[in-house]
Enzyme design. Structure first.
Site, PDB file in Angstrom:
ATOM      1  N   LEU A   1     -17.730  -1.231   2.218  1.00 21.48           N
ATOM      2  CA  LEU A   1     -18.475  -0.162   1.537  1.00 21.48           C
ATOM      3  C   LEU A   1     -18.284  -0.235   0.024  1.00 21.48           C
ATOM      4  O   LEU A   1     -18.639   0.691  -0.692  1.00 21.48           O
ATOM      5  CB  LEU A   1     -18.041   1.212   2.060  1.00 21.48           C
TER       6      LEU A   1
ATOM      7  N   TYR B   1       0.847  -1.193   0.000  1.00 22.60           N
ATOM      8  CA  TYR B   1       0.000   0.000   0.000  1.00 22.60           C
ATOM      9  C   TYR B   1       0.887   1.249   0.000  1.00 22.60           C
ATOM     10  O   TYR B   1       1.296   1.759   1.044  1.00 22.60           O
ATOM     11  CB  TYR B   1      -0.912   0.042   1.233  1.00 22.60           C
TER      12      TYR B   1
END
Length: 330
Positions: free
Chosen positions: A221, A57
């Site tokens: 989400l 990341y």
């Protein structure tokens, strides 16, 4: 906050865990360092004790920011979850895909989890995180070029040395979990799960329930779409991966937003946001231990954490599910 045990391990984590992919900037159109650190600290102030990150990341940036945010805090009260097995700095294993780093430089991402690589990655993560142990060490994706047994013998050695507390996997199927579990007892599997991506409920969830393995749901989400804030024509920053995914195609975006409009009254009746309602629904789902939720700033982080305060009754859950099961994507 609610705290849940990961499988049969001694590790307890917050049911809402801070997902630190977006703060690394990679594939999310960049990052603001100050905002990222404040987001993690705001989460912790709200009772979130667990941070999930990974070396890839931002090519180390997410781990560095996590370490920066945790400086000065009681380490024993925070759980650091990180990963291994995706290398951008060597040409070994399987080429997963081509990408660009945060400076726009072309890079190749390889899935590689040879024994020596696992040991090296752990040392590098410990340095970036500024800690001497990792609470949950997870393989990011299966490396088909290395036997699972070899990979997890290295993980077992790290546990014996006290450099990690527990072992986990990400994106593993049931058979892969069984092989790894024979070498070292797995605490958990981290997999994609959301209202609109429920494939793990067919085989993986029943296996994990029966064998007492935790499930960390990532992208609950659906990378922002289930917040109700993304409409057709939404402008994404350069390098943002989301427009290319299935859920963000115009027809699916319209269908998902129509579904969200149907359940919006439930959120309004509780004076909460759609995103908060979705997070609560996720951690109430059978077999789901944790929802990993990202935030790019402190306000988002606070709102995510406060989803824990919502209570969904049986009728409300049924109302949501009845409409969800009628949602068909193309």
């Amino acid at each position: 906050m609610e705290y849940r045990q990961l499988g049969e391990s001694e590790l307890k984590v917050s049911a809402i865990t801070f997902g630190a992919w977006a703060i690394g900037g990679w594939m999310w159109g960049g990052t603001e360092r100050k905002d990222a650190v404040e987001a993690i600290r705001a989460s912790i102030a709200e009772g979130v004790t667990s941070i999930d990150t990974a070396p890839v990341y931002g090519m180390g940036l997410s781990e560095e920011l996590t370490g920066e945010a945790l400086k000065g805090l009681d380490r024993s009260k925070v759980q650091i979850l990180t990963k291994f097995g995706m290398r951008w700095d060597l040409e070994k294993g399987n080429l997963a895909f081509k990408s660009k780093d945060n400076d726009g430089k072309d890079i190749n991402i390889h899935k590689y989890a040879g024994k020596e690589s696992v040991i090296l990655e752990c040392e590098n993560s410990l340095k970036r995180l500024g800690t001497d142990y990792i609470d949950l060490y997870q393989i990011h994706w299966n490396d088909e070029t290395t036997p699972i047994e070899e990979t997890f013998e290295a993980v077992l050695r790290l546990k014996e040395q006290g450099k990690i507390r527990e072992a986990g996997v990400c994106n593993y199927n049931v058979e892969q979990m069984k092989r790894a579990d024979k070498v070292i007892k797995l605490a958990s599997n981290q997999v994609p799960f959301s209202m609109v991506e429920r494939g793990i409920e067919n085989e993986l969830v029943p296996y994990c329930i029966e064998n007492n393995k935790g499930i960390l749901a990532y992208s609950p989400l659906q990378r922002g779409i289930l917040s109700g804030k993304i409409k057709p024509g939404h402008h994404f920053g350069e390098g943002d991966h989301r427009p290319a995914t299935k859920f963000y195609q115009p027809e699916n975006l319209n269908r998902i937003n129509a579904f969200l409009d149907e359940i919006r009254p439930v959120a309004e009746s509780k004076s909460v946001t759609l995103a908060q309602l979705v997070i609560r629904w996720t951690i109430d789902r059978d077999g789901i231990t944790v929802a990993l939720v990202g935030a790019r700033n402190a306000e988002q982080a606070i709102q995510n954490a406060r989803a824990i305060n919502i209570k969904l009754g049986a009728e409300e859950t049924r109302y949501i599910n009845d409409r969800l099961y009628k949602l068909e994507l193309v």
